[in-house]
Each structure stands twice: as structure tokens, then as C-alpha cells.
Design a protein around this motif. Structure first.
Motif: not given
Length: 114
Positions: A14-15, A65, A83, A85, A87-88
Motif C-alpha cells: 500500500p502506498g 494516482r 499511491k 491501495q 482496492e486496486d
């Protein structure tokens, strides 16, 4: 008929960031090129599009993003994903469209997890 091959998927935290590539077997100059994704257990959804002139548009969920670019010399489009997440997480597909029809790539898996 043009064929598309995606690459660049994998595991990201994440990130973090990943860059996907989609290379065509012939010129994509006349094609409208899109990225779609299909999260686990969900329907395929639009991510980003780049037109013949290079103009780009994004879904609300990735705007700011992700960045889609097109290299007509290399017959390749890219999806720079920043970035990231959880959810990606999805299988990402490349799509080439023109008036004669459309072609899909085989997909590349992106997993965002710590």
C-alpha cells in the motif's frame, strides 16, 4: 489483427507504485487504447483511456494516482500506478479499439498487500 501483451504486474505494498505495459504486434496509431481491471469476484471496470492525440481520461477511483501514456514508436501504452491501495488489487487488461473492432490482452495480475 493486432495482438496485445501486458506486463509489469506483481505485488506492491500500500502506498507503492507499479508500471504496467501493453505492447502491440502492430501500429496502434489509429487505436483508442484503454486499461480495464477486474477485481476478484467483481465485474471488469474501466480504468483509463488515451486517444489518438494523446488525450487521457480516468475513472474517479484512480484519477490523480494513475497515469496512462502512449508511445506510438514502440507500439506500447503504459499505466503508471502510484499511491496503490488494496482496492486496486485486480487483473488489469489492455484494450485496443477502432471502428473495425476491438482487441483484448490476456491480463496481468496486480496485488496490493502488506
Amino acid at each position: 489483427q493486432v495482438q496485445l501483451v501486458e506486463s509489469g504486474g506483481g505485488l506492491a505494498q500500500p502506498g507503492g507504485s507499479l508500471t504496467l505495459s501493453c505492447t502491440a504486434t502492430e501500429s496502434i496509431f489509429t487505436y483508442v487504447m484503454r486499461w480495464y481491471r477486474q477485481p476478484p469476484g467483481k465485474q471488469r471496470e474501466f480504468v483509463a483511456v488515451v486517444g489518438n492525440g494523446g488525450a487521457a481520461s480516468y475513472s474517479n477511483s484512480v484519477a490523480g494516482r494513475f497515469s496512462i501514456t502512449k508511445d506510438n514508436v514502440k507500439n506500447t501504452i503504459y499505466l503508471q500506478m502510484n499511491k496503490l491501495q488494496p482496492e486496486d488489487t485486480a487483473t488489469y487488461y489492455c484494450n485496443a479499439w477502432e471502428s473495425r473492432g476491438e482487441v483484448w490482452g490476456q491480463g496481468t495480475q496486480v496485488t496490493v498487500s502488506s
